[in-house]
Design an enzyme around this catalytic site. Sequence first.
Site, PDB file in Angstrom:
ATOM      1  N   ARG A  61      -9.081  -4.585   7.529  1.00 19.76           N
ATOM      2  CA  ARG A  61      -9.164  -5.474   6.355  1.00 19.76           C
ATOM      3  C   ARG A  61      -8.143  -6.603   6.440  1.00 19.76           C
ATOM      4  O   ARG A  61      -8.485  -7.746   6.680  1.00 19.76           O
ATOM      5  CB  ARG A  61      -8.969  -4.665   5.065  1.00 19.76           C
ATOM      6  N   HIS A 120       5.319  -3.452   3.804  1.00 20.53           N
ATOM      7  CA  HIS A 120       4.199  -4.185   4.425  1.00 20.53           C
ATOM      8  C   HIS A 120       4.790  -5.469   5.009  1.00 20.53           C
ATOM      9  O   HIS A 120       4.888  -6.485   4.325  1.00 20.53           O
ATOM     10  CB  HIS A 120       3.151  -4.484   3.351  1.00 20.53           C
ATOM     11  N   HIS A 153       5.156  -8.486   7.802  1.00 18.82           N
ATOM     12  CA  HIS A 153       4.564  -9.311   8.853  1.00 18.82           C
ATOM     13  C   HIS A 153       5.655  -9.697   9.855  1.00 18.82           C
ATOM     14  O   HIS A 153       6.842  -9.726   9.518  1.00 18.82           O
ATOM     15  CB  HIS A 153       3.898 -10.545   8.246  1.00 18.82           C
ATOM     16  N   CYS A 184      -1.624 -15.235   7.400  1.00 20.58           N
ATOM     17  CA  CYS A 184      -1.686 -15.636   5.996  1.00 20.58           C
ATOM     18  C   CYS A 184      -2.201 -17.055   5.924  1.00 20.58           C
ATOM     19  O   CYS A 184      -1.613 -17.963   6.518  1.00 20.58           O
ATOM     20  CB  CYS A 184      -0.304 -15.552   5.340  1.00 20.58           C
TER      21      CYS A 184
END
Length: 287
Positions: A13, A205, A207, A238
Amino acid sequence: MTSRVEIFEMGPRDGLQNEKRMIATADKIALVDLLSQAGFRRIEVTSFVSPKWVPQMGDATQVMAGIARRAGVSYAALTPNLKGYQAAHQARASEVAIFASASEGFSRANLNASIADSLERFRPVADAARADGVPMRGYVSVVTDCPFDGPTAPSDVARVVAALRDMGCYEVSLGDTIGQGRPETIDAMLGAVLNELPADRLAGHYHDTAGRALQNVDASLARGLRVFDAAVGGLGGCPYAPGAAGNVATEALARHLAAQGFDHGLDMAVIDRAAAFARTLREETHA
Protein backbone atom coordinates in the site's frame (compact mmCIF):
# COMPACT_ATOMS: atom_id res chain seq x y z
CA MET A 1 15.64 -13.48 26.88
CA THR A 2 15.38 -12.05 23.36
CA SER A 3 12.98 -9.12 23.04
CA ARG A 4 10.37 -9.34 20.32
CA VAL A 5 9.88 -6.56 17.77
CA GLU A 6 7.15 -6.61 15.12
CA ILE A 7 7.59 -5.27 11.61
CA PHE A 8 4.29 -4.17 10.02
CA GLU A 9 4.68 -4.55 6.25
CA MET A 10 3.58 -1.49 4.26
CA GLY A 11 4.99 -2.21 0.80
CA PRO A 12 1.81 -3.19 -1.07
CA ARG A 13 0.00 0.00 0.00
CA ASP A 14 2.30 2.77 1.20
CA GLY A 15 5.06 1.51 -1.05
CA LEU A 16 3.22 1.12 -4.32
CA GLN A 17 0.76 4.01 -4.09
CA ASN A 18 3.33 6.59 -5.20
CA GLU A 19 4.53 4.67 -8.26
CA LYS A 20 3.63 6.55 -11.43
CA ARG A 21 3.10 3.63 -13.81
CA MET A 22 0.03 1.54 -13.11
CA ILE A 23 1.16 -1.76 -11.62
CA ALA A 24 -0.78 -4.83 -12.68
CA THR A 25 -3.31 -6.14 -10.18
CA ALA A 26 -1.78 -9.60 -10.56
CA ASP A 27 1.63 -8.24 -9.51
CA LYS A 28 0.15 -6.59 -6.42
CA ILE A 29 -1.53 -9.87 -5.48
CA ALA A 30 1.69 -11.79 -6.09
CA LEU A 31 3.62 -9.41 -3.81
CA VAL A 32 1.08 -9.80 -0.99
CA ASP A 33 1.02 -13.57 -1.39
CA LEU A 34 4.81 -13.71 -1.18
CA LEU A 35 4.83 -11.49 1.90
CA SER A 36 2.17 -13.70 3.50
CA GLN A 37 4.74 -16.51 3.59
CA ALA A 38 7.35 -14.43 5.44
CA GLY A 39 5.92 -14.51 8.95
CA PHE A 40 4.29 -11.07 9.21
CA ARG A 41 1.39 -10.69 11.60
CA ARG A 42 0.09 -7.64 9.73
CA ILE A 43 0.33 -6.54 6.08
CA GLU A 44 -1.21 -3.36 4.72
CA VAL A 45 -2.57 -4.48 1.37
CA THR A 46 -4.26 -1.50 -0.24
CA SER A 47 -6.21 1.72 0.21
CA PHE A 48 -9.91 2.29 -0.45
CA VAL A 49 -9.59 5.85 -1.70
CA SER A 50 -11.06 7.59 -4.73
CA PRO A 51 -9.24 6.43 -7.90
CA LYS A 52 -9.38 10.08 -8.95
CA TRP A 53 -6.91 10.93 -6.17
CA VAL A 54 -4.85 7.73 -6.03
CA PRO A 55 -5.27 5.86 -9.33
CA GLN A 56 -2.75 3.19 -8.29
CA MET A 57 -5.16 1.96 -5.60
CA GLY A 58 -8.18 1.82 -7.91
CA ASP A 59 -8.12 -1.99 -7.93
CA ALA A 60 -8.38 -2.34 -4.14
CA THR A 61 -11.43 -4.60 -4.26
CA GLN A 62 -9.84 -6.90 -6.85
CA VAL A 63 -6.59 -7.14 -4.90
CA MET A 64 -8.38 -8.01 -1.66
CA ALA A 65 -10.43 -10.63 -3.51
CA GLY A 66 -7.37 -12.15 -5.18
CA ILE A 67 -4.93 -12.60 -2.31
CA ALA A 68 -4.42 -16.00 -0.70
CA ARG A 69 -5.20 -15.31 2.95
CA ARG A 70 -2.98 -17.06 5.44
CA ALA A 71 -4.15 -17.97 8.94
CA GLY A 72 -2.78 -15.63 11.58
CA VAL A 73 -2.15 -12.73 9.18
CA SER A 74 -4.16 -9.50 9.41
CA TYR A 75 -4.77 -7.92 5.99
CA ALA A 76 -5.19 -4.18 6.50
CA ALA A 77 -6.60 -1.42 4.32
CA LEU A 78 -6.44 2.36 4.55
CA THR A 79 -9.90 3.96 4.69
CA PRO A 80 -10.13 7.77 4.48
CA ASN A 81 -13.91 8.03 4.81
CA LEU A 82 -17.08 6.03 5.46
CA LYS A 83 -17.48 5.03 1.80
CA GLY A 84 -13.94 3.67 1.83
CA TYR A 85 -14.55 1.86 5.09
CA GLN A 86 -17.71 0.23 3.77
CA ALA A 87 -15.89 -0.98 0.65
CA ALA A 88 -13.00 -2.31 2.75
CA HIS A 89 -15.35 -4.11 5.13
CA GLN A 90 -17.21 -5.67 2.21
CA ALA A 91 -13.85 -6.77 0.79
CA ARG A 92 -13.12 -8.51 4.13
CA ALA A 93 -10.28 -6.30 5.31
CA SER A 94 -9.06 -7.70 8.62
CA GLU A 95 -8.52 -4.19 9.96
CA VAL A 96 -8.65 -0.61 8.73
CA ALA A 97 -6.58 2.51 9.23
CA ILE A 98 -7.29 6.23 9.33
CA PHE A 99 -4.70 8.95 8.89
CA ALA A 100 -4.30 12.47 10.19
CA SER A 101 -1.56 15.08 10.01
CA ALA A 102 0.29 16.79 12.84
CA SER A 103 0.67 19.98 10.76
CA GLU A 104 -2.00 22.18 9.23
CA GLY A 105 -0.07 22.69 6.00
CA PHE A 106 0.30 18.98 5.30
CA SER A 107 -3.29 18.28 6.32
CA ARG A 108 -4.59 20.79 3.80
CA ALA A 109 -2.30 19.50 1.04
CA ASN A 110 -2.86 15.80 1.70
CA LEU A 111 -6.48 15.74 2.91
CA ASN A 112 -7.81 19.10 1.69
CA ALA A 113 -8.98 19.82 5.23
CA SER A 114 -7.78 21.28 8.50
CA ILE A 115 -6.63 18.84 11.17
CA ALA A 116 -9.86 19.34 13.09
CA ASP A 117 -12.04 18.80 10.02
CA SER A 118 -10.09 15.71 8.98
CA LEU A 119 -10.61 14.16 12.40
CA GLU A 120 -14.34 14.86 12.17
CA ARG A 121 -14.43 13.01 8.83
CA PHE A 122 -13.05 9.94 10.55
CA ARG A 123 -15.70 9.76 13.25
CA PRO A 124 -18.21 7.86 11.06
CA VAL A 125 -15.43 5.42 10.13
CA ALA A 126 -14.60 4.91 13.80
CA ASP A 127 -18.27 4.42 14.69
CA ALA A 128 -18.78 1.88 11.90
CA ALA A 129 -15.61 -0.03 12.73
CA ARG A 130 -16.59 -0.19 16.39
CA ALA A 131 -20.09 -1.44 15.49
CA ASP A 132 -18.66 -4.08 13.16
CA GLY A 133 -15.91 -5.15 15.53
CA VAL A 134 -13.20 -4.22 13.04
CA PRO A 135 -9.87 -3.13 14.58
CA MET A 136 -8.81 0.40 13.59
CA ARG A 137 -5.27 1.74 13.48
CA GLY A 138 -4.29 5.41 13.26
CA TYR A 139 -1.48 7.19 11.46
CA VAL A 140 -0.03 10.61 12.16
CA SER A 141 1.96 12.22 9.34
CA VAL A 142 4.89 14.67 9.54
CA VAL A 143 5.65 14.00 13.21
CA THR A 144 8.96 15.90 13.17
CA ASP A 145 9.11 17.96 9.97
CA CYS A 146 6.57 19.27 7.45
CA PRO A 147 7.42 20.34 3.88
CA PHE A 148 5.01 23.29 4.26
CA ASP A 149 5.20 24.36 7.91
CA GLY A 150 8.74 23.37 8.89
CA PRO A 151 9.51 21.65 12.22
CA THR A 152 6.48 20.03 13.91
CA ALA A 153 5.98 20.76 17.60
CA PRO A 154 5.92 17.56 19.70
CA SER A 155 2.81 18.89 21.48
CA ASP A 156 0.97 19.05 18.15
CA VAL A 157 1.74 15.38 17.51
CA ALA A 158 0.58 14.45 21.00
CA ARG A 159 -2.76 16.22 20.48
CA VAL A 160 -3.47 14.27 17.29
CA VAL A 161 -2.39 11.00 18.89
CA ALA A 162 -4.80 11.68 21.76
CA ALA A 163 -7.63 12.35 19.30
CA LEU A 164 -6.98 9.09 17.45
CA ARG A 165 -6.80 7.23 20.76
CA ASP A 166 -10.12 8.68 21.85
CA MET A 167 -11.63 7.68 18.51
CA GLY A 168 -10.81 4.05 19.23
CA CYS A 169 -7.51 3.37 17.45
CA TYR A 170 -5.85 0.35 19.03
CA GLU A 171 -2.44 1.58 17.87
CA VAL A 172 -1.07 4.82 16.44
CA SER A 173 1.77 4.85 13.92
CA LEU A 174 4.03 7.92 13.97
CA GLY A 175 5.16 8.94 10.50
CA ASP A 176 8.35 10.80 9.61
CA THR A 177 6.72 11.30 6.23
CA ILE A 178 9.51 13.23 4.49
CA GLY A 179 12.35 11.43 6.23
CA GLN A 180 13.92 14.47 7.86
CA GLY A 181 13.61 13.30 11.45
CA ARG A 182 16.73 12.90 13.57
CA PRO A 183 17.16 10.76 16.68
CA GLU A 184 16.92 13.84 18.90
CA THR A 185 13.72 15.13 17.25
CA ILE A 186 12.18 11.65 17.29
CA ASP A 187 13.05 11.37 20.98
CA ALA A 188 11.54 14.78 21.78
CA MET A 189 8.37 13.89 19.87
CA LEU A 190 8.05 10.57 21.70
CA GLY A 191 8.58 12.34 25.02
CA ALA A 192 5.36 14.26 24.38
CA VAL A 193 3.38 11.43 22.77
CA LEU A 194 4.10 8.96 25.56
CA ASN A 195 2.11 11.20 27.89
CA GLU A 196 -0.97 10.30 25.80
CA LEU A 197 -0.38 6.69 24.79
CA PRO A 198 1.97 3.99 26.14
CA ALA A 199 4.81 2.62 24.04
CA ASP A 200 3.03 -0.70 23.49
CA ARG A 201 0.30 1.12 21.54
CA LEU A 202 2.68 3.11 19.33
CA ALA A 203 4.56 2.29 16.14
CA GLY A 204 7.37 4.06 14.32
CA HIS A 205 6.99 4.78 10.60
CA TYR A 206 10.26 6.23 9.37
CA HIS A 207 11.19 7.10 5.81
CA ASP A 208 14.85 6.91 4.83
CA THR A 209 15.22 10.09 2.77
CA ALA A 210 18.19 11.34 4.81
CA GLY A 211 19.52 7.87 5.62
CA ARG A 212 18.60 8.15 9.29
CA ALA A 213 15.62 5.78 9.51
CA LEU A 214 17.52 3.07 11.39
CA GLN A 215 18.95 5.62 13.83
CA ASN A 216 15.40 6.84 14.42
CA VAL A 217 14.30 3.26 15.03
CA ASP A 218 17.04 2.96 17.66
CA ALA A 219 15.86 6.14 19.38
CA SER A 220 12.33 4.68 19.44
CA LEU A 221 13.50 1.33 20.79
CA ALA A 222 15.14 3.21 23.65
CA ARG A 223 11.73 4.75 24.40
CA GLY A 224 10.10 1.32 24.49
CA LEU A 225 8.49 1.07 21.03
CA ARG A 226 8.41 -2.45 19.64
CA VAL A 227 6.43 -2.07 16.39
CA PHE A 228 7.83 -0.49 13.22
CA ASP A 229 6.35 -0.01 9.77
CA ALA A 230 8.55 -0.88 6.79
CA ALA A 231 8.24 -1.47 3.06
CA VAL A 232 9.93 -4.39 1.38
CA GLY A 233 12.50 -3.20 -1.15
CA GLY A 234 12.31 0.32 0.29
CA LEU A 235 9.27 1.12 -1.83
CA GLY A 236 7.43 4.39 -1.44
CA GLY A 237 7.90 8.13 -1.15
CA CYS A 238 5.78 11.20 -0.61
CA PRO A 239 4.09 13.17 -3.42
CA TYR A 240 4.40 16.40 -1.41
CA ALA A 241 8.12 15.97 -0.78
CA PRO A 242 9.88 15.61 -4.15
CA GLY A 243 12.82 13.28 -3.88
CA ALA A 244 11.67 11.78 -0.61
CA ALA A 245 12.79 8.19 -0.30
CA GLY A 246 10.46 5.38 0.60
CA ASN A 247 9.83 3.70 3.91
CA VAL A 248 12.78 2.08 5.58
CA ALA A 249 13.36 -1.20 3.74
CA THR A 250 11.95 -4.23 5.53
CA GLU A 251 15.03 -6.32 4.80
CA ALA A 252 17.39 -3.64 6.18
CA LEU A 253 15.27 -3.10 9.29
CA ALA A 254 14.98 -6.83 9.97
CA ARG A 255 18.73 -7.34 9.78
CA HIS A 256 19.37 -4.24 11.89
CA LEU A 257 17.04 -5.50 14.61
CA ALA A 258 18.47 -9.02 14.52
CA ALA A 259 22.01 -7.66 14.89
CA GLN A 260 20.91 -6.01 18.14
CA GLY A 261 19.42 -9.24 19.47
CA PHE A 262 15.75 -8.52 18.70
CA ASP A 263 13.53 -11.32 17.38
CA HIS A 264 11.29 -10.28 14.46
CA GLY A 265 10.16 -13.77 13.50
CA LEU A 266 10.53 -13.22 9.75
CA ASP A 267 11.91 -15.67 7.17
CA MET A 268 14.71 -13.66 5.59
CA ALA A 269 14.93 -15.89 2.51
CA VAL A 270 11.30 -15.05 1.72
CA ILE A 271 11.86 -11.37 2.57
CA ASP A 272 14.80 -11.20 0.17
CA ARG A 273 12.72 -12.77 -2.61
CA ALA A 274 9.91 -10.30 -1.96
CA ALA A 275 12.37 -7.39 -1.95
CA ALA A 276 13.82 -8.48 -5.27
CA PHE A 277 10.32 -8.73 -6.74
CA ALA A 278 9.33 -5.34 -5.31
CA ARG A 279 12.40 -3.75 -6.88
CA THR A 280 11.43 -5.12 -10.29
CA LEU A 281 8.08 -3.33 -9.97
CA ARG A 282 9.88 -0.09 -9.15
CA GLU A 283 12.48 -0.58 -11.89
CA GLU A 284 9.77 -1.14 -14.49
CA THR A 285 8.02 1.96 -13.25
CA HIS A 286 11.08 4.17 -13.45
CA ALA A 287 12.66 2.63 -16.56
